[in-house]
Motif scaffolding. Structure first.
Motif, PDB file in Angstrom:
ATOM      1  N   ASP A  77       0.816  -1.213   0.000  1.00  0.00           N
ATOM      2  CA  ASP A  77       0.000   0.000   0.000  1.00  0.00           C
ATOM      3  C   ASP A  77       0.846   1.259   0.000  1.00  0.00           C
ATOM      4  N   GLU A  78       1.968   1.234   0.722  1.00  0.00           N
ATOM      5  CA  GLU A  78       2.870   2.383   0.687  1.00  0.00           C
ATOM      6  C   GLU A  78       3.620   2.441  -0.647  1.00  0.00           C
ATOM      7  N   ALA A  79       4.006   1.259  -1.138  1.00  0.00           N
ATOM      8  CA  ALA A  79       4.774   1.208  -2.380  1.00  0.00           C
ATOM      9  C   ALA A  79       3.971   1.741  -3.562  1.00  0.00           C
ATOM     10  N   VAL A  80       2.678   1.410  -3.612  1.00  0.00           N
ATOM     11  CA  VAL A  80       1.893   1.795  -4.772  1.00  0.00           C
ATOM     12  C   VAL A  80       1.704   3.306  -4.868  1.00  0.00           C
ATOM     13  N   PHE A  81       1.730   4.007  -3.741  1.00  0.00           N
ATOM     14  CA  PHE A  81       1.677   5.468  -3.785  1.00  0.00           C
ATOM     15  C   PHE A  81       2.925   6.033  -4.457  1.00  0.00           C
ATOM     16  N   GLU A  82       4.064   5.461  -4.152  1.00  0.00           N
ATOM     17  CA  GLU A  82       5.304   5.926  -4.781  1.00  0.00           C
ATOM     18  C   GLU A  82       5.287   5.632  -6.273  1.00  0.00           C
ATOM     19  N   LEU A  83       4.778   4.462  -6.654  1.00  0.00           N
ATOM     20  CA  LEU A  83       4.713   4.111  -8.067  1.00  0.00           C
ATOM     21  C   LEU A  83       3.781   5.053  -8.830  1.00  0.00           C
ATOM     22  N   ALA A  84       2.591   5.265  -8.288  1.00  0.00           N
ATOM     23  CA  ALA A  84       1.615   6.131  -8.960  1.00  0.00           C
ATOM     24  C   ALA A  84       2.135   7.558  -9.074  1.00  0.00           C
ATOM     25  N   SER A  85       2.789   8.040  -8.029  1.00  0.00           N
ATOM     26  CA  SER A  85       3.319   9.405  -8.049  1.00  0.00           C
ATOM     27  C   SER A  85       4.377   9.575  -9.121  1.00  0.00           C
ATOM     28  N   ALA A  86       5.192   8.533  -9.351  1.00  0.00           N
ATOM     29  CA  ALA A  86       6.242   8.623 -10.358  1.00  0.00           C
ATOM     30  C   ALA A  86       5.689   8.497 -11.774  1.00  0.00           C
ATOM     31  N   LEU A  87       4.602   7.765 -11.932  1.00  0.00           N
ATOM     32  CA  LEU A  87       4.031   7.532 -13.258  1.00  0.00           C
ATOM     33  C   LEU A  87       3.147   8.677 -13.734  1.00  0.00           C
ATOM     34  N   GLY A  89       1.764  12.170 -14.738  1.00  0.00           N
ATOM     35  CA  GLY A  89       2.215  13.472 -15.197  1.00  0.00           C
ATOM     36  C   GLY A  89       1.067  14.465 -15.197  1.00  0.00           C
ATOM     37  N   PRO A  90       1.201  15.560 -15.934  1.00  0.00           N
ATOM     38  CA  PRO A  90       0.145  16.574 -15.973  1.00  0.00           C
ATOM     39  C   PRO A  90      -1.193  15.992 -16.410  1.00  0.00           C
ATOM     40  N   GLY A  91      -2.254  16.356 -15.701  1.00  0.00           N
ATOM     41  CA  GLY A  91      -3.586  15.909 -16.064  1.00  0.00           C
ATOM     42  C   GLY A  91      -3.943  14.524 -15.586  1.00  0.00           C
ATOM     43  N   VAL A  92      -3.076  13.919 -14.767  1.00  0.00           N
ATOM     44  CA  VAL A  92      -3.313  12.568 -14.268  1.00  0.00           C
ATOM     45  C   VAL A  92      -3.317  12.597 -12.753  1.00  0.00           C
ATOM     46  N   GLU A  93      -4.345  12.019 -12.144  1.00  0.00           N
ATOM     47  CA  GLU A  93      -4.450  11.967 -10.699  1.00  0.00           C
ATOM     48  C   GLU A  93      -4.805  10.555 -10.261  1.00  0.00           C
ATOM     49  N   PHE A  94      -4.698  10.298  -8.961  1.00  0.00           N
ATOM     50  CA  PHE A  94      -5.031   8.964  -8.457  1.00  0.00           C
ATOM     51  C   PHE A  94      -5.682   9.089  -7.098  1.00  0.00           C
ATOM     52  N   SER A  95      -6.379   8.038  -6.710  1.00  0.00           N
ATOM     53  CA  SER A  95      -7.152   8.064  -5.482  1.00  0.00           C
ATOM     54  C   SER A  95      -6.242   8.012  -4.265  1.00  0.00           C
ATOM     55  N   ALA A  96      -6.813   8.317  -3.104  1.00  0.00           N
ATOM     56  CA  ALA A  96      -6.045   8.344  -1.866  1.00  0.00           C
ATOM     57  C   ALA A  96      -6.008   6.994  -1.176  1.00  0.00           C
ATOM     58  N   THR A  97      -6.834   6.063  -1.624  1.00  0.00           N
ATOM     59  CA  THR A  97      -6.950   4.786  -0.926  1.00  0.00           C
ATOM     60  C   THR A  97      -6.692   3.634  -1.879  1.00  0.00           C
ATOM     61  N   PRO A  98      -5.593   2.883  -1.692  1.00  0.00           N
ATOM     62  CA  PRO A  98      -5.359   1.699  -2.520  1.00  0.00           C
ATOM     63  C   PRO A  98      -6.440   0.645  -2.262  1.00  0.00           C
ATOM     64  N   SER A  99      -6.715  -0.148  -3.272  1.00  0.00           N
ATOM     65  CA  SER A  99      -7.633  -1.269  -3.126  1.00  0.00           C
ATOM     66  C   SER A  99      -6.889  -2.540  -3.478  1.00  0.00           C
ATOM     67  N   GLU A 100      -6.737  -3.412  -2.487  1.00  0.00           N
ATOM     68  CA  GLU A 100      -6.000  -4.655  -2.678  1.00  0.00           C
ATOM     69  C   GLU A 100      -4.612  -4.400  -3.246  1.00  0.00           C
ATOM     70  N   GLY A 101      -3.977  -3.340  -2.747  1.00  0.00           N
ATOM     71  CA  GLY A 101      -2.626  -3.006  -3.169  1.00  0.00           C
ATOM     72  C   GLY A 101      -2.527  -2.302  -4.503  1.00  0.00           C
ATOM     73  N   LYS A 102      -3.659  -1.945  -5.107  1.00  0.00           N
ATOM     74  CA  LYS A 102      -3.683  -1.339  -6.443  1.00  0.00           C
ATOM     75  C   LYS A 102      -4.191   0.087  -6.361  1.00  0.00           C
ATOM     76  N   LEU A 103      -3.639   0.948  -7.231  1.00  0.00           N
ATOM     77  CA  LEU A 103      -4.140   2.309  -7.384  1.00  0.00           C
ATOM     78  C   LEU A 103      -4.489   2.547  -8.844  1.00  0.00           C
ATOM     79  N   GLU A 104      -5.648   3.149  -9.078  1.00  0.00           N
ATOM     80  CA  GLU A 104      -6.021   3.541 -10.432  1.00  0.00           C
ATOM     81  C   GLU A 104      -5.678   5.006 -10.653  1.00  0.00           C
ATOM     82  N   LEU A 105      -5.285   5.315 -11.888  1.00  0.00           N
ATOM     83  CA  LEU A 105      -4.977   6.680 -12.287  1.00  0.00           C
ATOM     84  C   LEU A 105      -6.107   7.187 -13.170  1.00  0.00           C
ATOM     85  N   TYR A 106      -6.501   8.441 -12.959  1.00  0.00           N
ATOM     86  CA  TYR A 106      -7.669   9.012 -13.624  1.00  0.00           C
ATOM     87  C   TYR A 106      -7.307  10.320 -14.342  1.00  0.00           C
TER      88      TYR A 106
END
Length: 353
Positions: A77-87, A89-106
């Motif tokens: 859960d901590e790792a996926v925040f770092e991954l999403a933050s690095a991936l 770019g502009p116009g891309v956001e992600f949720s605050a709560t991982p689900s089963e270790g996964k984060l979706e980008l929107y």
């Protein structure tokens, strides 16, 4: 060669589920109800109560994990925040709560979704991480799902996580959304049959509908005969009016009366590309000056709901200037199957990668 952890080296302590009262769950516990649902029945951090034991056993959970991590290990859960933050770019956001270790980008706003495909592939070559996305050059709306990422193991080595985030940051942005620009568009409808009133034009409604989807409006429309000098003069007039995009319809085939291509070339655009590796849309024209783009739409746009116009228009609206190679690269995925019920853009048409 990278050292692989054996199961006994993971920082897990196994606890029988019947002895788990008071234990804090180390990860989401997934429950599958056939033909109904699949999702976390208990979230990470939940403290197991006596009433949870029966449900966990019905879920097939005979044992639960207790984790004891050191500084070289990162929970998913901590790792996926770092991954999403690095991936992202502009116009891309992600949720605050991982689900089963996964984060979706929107998508943060409407625009053209872009992917650095080579960098994303290299990211997925690394150990213990993954990320999957929709196709690049897809027009998206605010809130649309763009990608999802996760760490594969429950606990990832800090070294592997740092390697993945470093790669993503070095290729920044791997994912981005480019906003659509409200271009100043002018339209020239060309053809003797329309000019002489023998048939009623249908292109105007098509162009207006498709450009409006991206927040633009057609400012001026003129109907012209198949006359080289008049077509060239009209395009030159449009260019004097600070036009961002000129669209012409008709006159792009091999008929001797079809002179639109020659008329455009006579204007003196810096580059003009005629033909694309797309059906429908092989006789498409695309050109540029430093300030203005021009598209020549062939007659297929009247008979097919989706054509090359639908693939190139959003890219131009987002500030891109596709050239000869981009038009050629659409060959893979460039054949429309003319499905009885059109599903574009949720189909393979135009998805070259």
């Amino acid at each position: 060669m990278k050292k692989q952890l054996h199961p006994q080296q993971y920082p897990f302590k196994t606890v029988p589920v019947q002895d788990a009262c008071g234990m804090t769950l180390a990860h989401d516990m997934t429950e599958i109800i056939p033909a109904k649902s699949k999702g976390p029945a208990f979230k990470r951090g939940h403290q197991v109560q006596a009433g949870d034991i029966c449900r966990l056993m019905r879920m097939g959970k005979n044992n639960l994990y207790v984790l004891d991590l050191d500084e070289t290990q990162v929970h998913e859960d901590e790792a996926v925040f770092e991954l999403a933050s690095a991936l992202a770019g502009p116009g891309v956001e992600f949720s605050a709560t991982p689900s089963e270790g996964k984060l979706e980008l929107y998508a943060a706003y409407p625009g053209l979704f872009r992917v650095n495909v080579d960098a994303l592939t290299e990211f997925n070559m690394l150990d213990d991480v993954m990320c999957a996305s929709i196709h690049t050059n897809t027009a998206v709306n605010k809130g649309d799902s763009l990608a999802a990422t996760r760490a594969i193991p429950l606990v990832i080595d800090r070294e592997n996580l740092d390697q993945a985030t470093a790669l993503a940051k070095s290729a920044y942005p791997i994912f981005s959304v480019s906003v659509f620009n409200p271009l100043k568009i002018r339209l020239a409808i060309i053809g003797n049959e329309v000019y002489d009133g023998l048939i009623q034009d249908r292109f105007q409604a098509i162009v207006e509908e498709k450009t409006a989807q991206f927040g633009a409006h057609v400012l001026e429309i003129n109907i012209l005969p198949d006359d080289r000098e008049r077509i060239t003069a009209q395009i030159q007039d449009y260019m004097k009016k600070e036009t961002d995009l000129i669209i012409t319809t008709g006159g792009m085939s091999v008929d001797p009366d079809d002179v639109t291509r020659e008329s455009i070339e006579a204007v003196g655009f810096d580059e003009v590309h005629y033909s694309s590796a797309v059906l429908p849309g092989a006789m498409f024209l695309l050109g540029y000056t430093s300030d203005t783009a021009i598209m020549g739409l062939p007659a297929c746009g009247l008979y097919h709901r989706t054509t090359i116009f639908d693939l190139i228009l959003p890219r131009v609206m987002a500030g891109e200037r596709p050239g000869k190679r981009e038009l050629a690269s659409l060959c893979h995925g460039g054949l429309c199957l003319n499905c009885p019920t059109c599903r574009f853009p949720n189909c393979a048409f135009g998805k070259s990668i």
